[in-house]
Design a protein around this motif. Structure first.
Motif, PDB file in Angstrom:
ATOM      1  N   ILE A 187      18.152  26.246 -71.195  1.00  0.00           N
ATOM      2  CA  ILE A 187      17.198  26.962 -70.335  1.00  0.00           C
ATOM      3  C   ILE A 187      17.165  28.421 -70.758  1.00  0.00           C
ATOM      4  N   LEU A 188      15.978  28.987 -70.872  1.00  0.00           N
ATOM      5  CA  LEU A 188      15.831  30.420 -71.156  1.00  0.00           C
ATOM      6  C   LEU A 188      15.220  31.121 -69.954  1.00  0.00           C
ATOM      7  N   PHE A 189      15.775  32.278 -69.628  1.00  0.00           N
ATOM      8  CA  PHE A 189      15.161  33.190 -68.675  1.00  0.00           C
ATOM      9  C   PHE A 189      14.686  34.377 -69.508  1.00  0.00           C
ATOM     10  N   SER A 190      13.399  34.367 -69.849  1.00  0.00           N
ATOM     11  CA  SER A 190      12.843  35.340 -70.766  1.00  0.00           C
ATOM     12  C   SER A 190      12.078  36.421 -69.997  1.00  0.00           C
ATOM     13  N   PHE A 191      12.569  37.633 -70.081  1.00  0.00           N
ATOM     14  CA  PHE A 191      11.963  38.770 -69.384  1.00  0.00           C
ATOM     15  C   PHE A 191      11.220  39.651 -70.386  1.00  0.00           C
ATOM     16  N   HIS A 192      10.253  40.394 -69.887  1.00  0.00           N
ATOM     17  CA  HIS A 192       9.566  41.353 -70.752  1.00  0.00           C
ATOM     18  C   HIS A 192      10.571  42.409 -71.215  1.00  0.00           C
ATOM     19  N   GLY A 193      10.458  42.814 -72.463  1.00  0.00           N
ATOM     20  CA  GLY A 193      11.416  43.755 -73.011  1.00  0.00           C
ATOM     21  C   GLY A 193      11.071  45.213 -72.747  1.00  0.00           C
ATOM     22  N   LEU A 194      12.079  46.069 -72.936  1.00  0.00           N
ATOM     23  CA  LEU A 194      11.922  47.518 -72.845  1.00  0.00           C
ATOM     24  C   LEU A 194      12.768  48.162 -73.942  1.00  0.00           C
ATOM     25  N   PRO A 195      12.379  49.330 -74.433  1.00  0.00           N
ATOM     26  CA  PRO A 195      13.243  50.042 -75.375  1.00  0.00           C
ATOM     27  C   PRO A 195      14.579  50.387 -74.698  1.00  0.00           C
ATOM     28  N   GLN A 196      15.658  50.310 -75.442  1.00  0.00           N
ATOM     29  CA  GLN A 196      16.971  50.629 -74.884  1.00  0.00           C
ATOM     30  C   GLN A 196      17.026  52.060 -74.345  1.00  0.00           C
ATOM     31  N   ARG A 197      16.282  52.968 -74.978  1.00  0.00           N
ATOM     32  CA  ARG A 197      16.327  54.360 -74.543  1.00  0.00           C
ATOM     33  C   ARG A 197      15.852  54.521 -73.097  1.00  0.00           C
ATOM     34  N   GLN A 198      14.944  53.620 -72.656  1.00  0.00           N
ATOM     35  CA  GLN A 198      14.453  53.715 -71.284  1.00  0.00           C
ATOM     36  C   GLN A 198      15.519  53.268 -70.287  1.00  0.00           C
TER      37      GLN A 198
END
Length: 341
Positions: A187-198
């Motif tokens: 099972i994957l729980f796939s979330f929208h990504g963000l830059p690590q700096r944020q």
């Protein structure tokens, strides 16, 4: 009797899948300093000189794949349904308006309607379960910039996040249960990504984010506003509802842009890894979205599904988003009325 104003805000969508409208949408979206949080000169060069000219034709082709001739984009279609269903549920005591952070209907036009109706208060619900500066924060800043110019400002409140909303969690679990999660290899729980700096910018201690092992795994007072930590918490709550053991699911992040490091692990890399391990069937939840959209309907089903099959996998099944589920409308009603959720 004065009504109470409710403003629902989702991210946005092009007015059509034509390249000119996609270009207009991407330009507004990516020029937001909370989305691409770099020097303004560099942002302008990147967005208007590189990203938008090259990405618009490609994105237009993808939007055409999911566009319905009658209802348009899935995100706008389901947002309109959520707006109507909530308005019907709340009744005459409330005035509910729908807006998109980018493109139409605009936040300014929705606020103008509430202002013209002389509402006694405005409650803003940014339709992003997990808080991020680039989504929820951007909505709130836009609202405050507009309302701040009014001569008479009504009482305004905001729902910061609802990543652990019980009814929302139950809706995702209900949607997943119909596919019998126990029959899938992973099972994957796939979330929208963000830059690590944020994420780092949201760590006001300056010594926790990405500096403490497993800093996102447990939600606490230090990371309570962290998008990644809230995402992990959402996934764990859904997994608990479905009795999915920890070893059978992975939390990951999709849709990265550019060469800077984003929140990890990346969904694309996890999909490839699972295929190489011999996994054949994947079930994918996308709990960062309250309505199906390009990132769910196409990116998960077509892009990741295609990559998985090319590496020997057999099937990637997307779990539908909250969309027009009655239980999700129950959750929105509870948020509006201030009940426990």
């Amino acid at each position: 009797m004065a009504k109470k104003g409710i403003l629902l805000v989702n991210l946005g969508t092009p007015d059509s899948p034509e390249t000119k409208d996609v270009r207009k949408y991407l330009a507004e979206f990516l020029m937001d300093p909370r989305v691409i949080d770099v020097n303004p000169v560099l942002r302008t060069f990147l967005v208007k000189g590189i990203i938008v000219p090259f990405r618009s034709p490609k994105s237009a082709k993808l939007y055409k794949e999911i566009w319905d001739d009658k209802t348009g984009s899935p995100l706008l279609h389901y947002s309109i349904l959520q707006h109507k269903l909530l308005a019907d549920r709340l009744g005459d005591e409330y005035q509910v308006e729908l807006a998109m952070r980018y493109q139409s209907p605009s936040i300014e036009s929705a606020l103008d309607k509430l202002k013209a109706s002389l509402v006694e208060s405005i409650q803003v619900i940014a339709l992003f379960p997990q808080y991020a500066s680039a989504s929820t924060g951007s909505v709130y800043e836009k609202v405050m910039n507009i309302v701040g110019k009014w001569q008479t400002i009504p009482s305004i409140s905001f729902i910061n996040s609802f990543h652990d909303n019980e009814l929302m969690i139950e809706t995702f679990a209900d949607n997943g249960r119909q596919y019998q999660p126990e029959t899938y290899d992973h099972i994957l729980f796939s979330f929208h990504g963000l830059p690590q700096r944020q994420l780092i910018k949201c760590d006001h201690t300056d010594n926790f984010c990405l500096k403490v092992d497993g800093c996102c795994n447990t939600l606490n007072d230090t990371n309570k506003f962290c998008y990644s930590a809230q995402s992990h918490h959402t996934a764990k709550l859904i997994a608990e509802k479905l009795n999915i053991p920890k070893e059978k699911y992975t939390i990951c992040f999709q849709s990265r842009l550019g060469s800077d490091p984003w929140v990890q692990p990346y969904t694309s890399e996890i999909v490839a890894k699972l295929a190489k391990e011999g996994k054949k069937r994947l079930l994918v939840f996308c709990p960062a979205f309250v309505a199906d959209c390009l990132e769910t309907v196409y990116e998960v089903t077509e892009e990741y599904g295609g990559e998985f099959k090319a590496l020997g996998g057999e099937h990637v099944q997307l779990v539908e988003s909250l969309n027009d589920s009655p239980k999700w409308i129950d959750a929105l009603e509870e948020m509006v009325k201030g009940q426990k959720f």
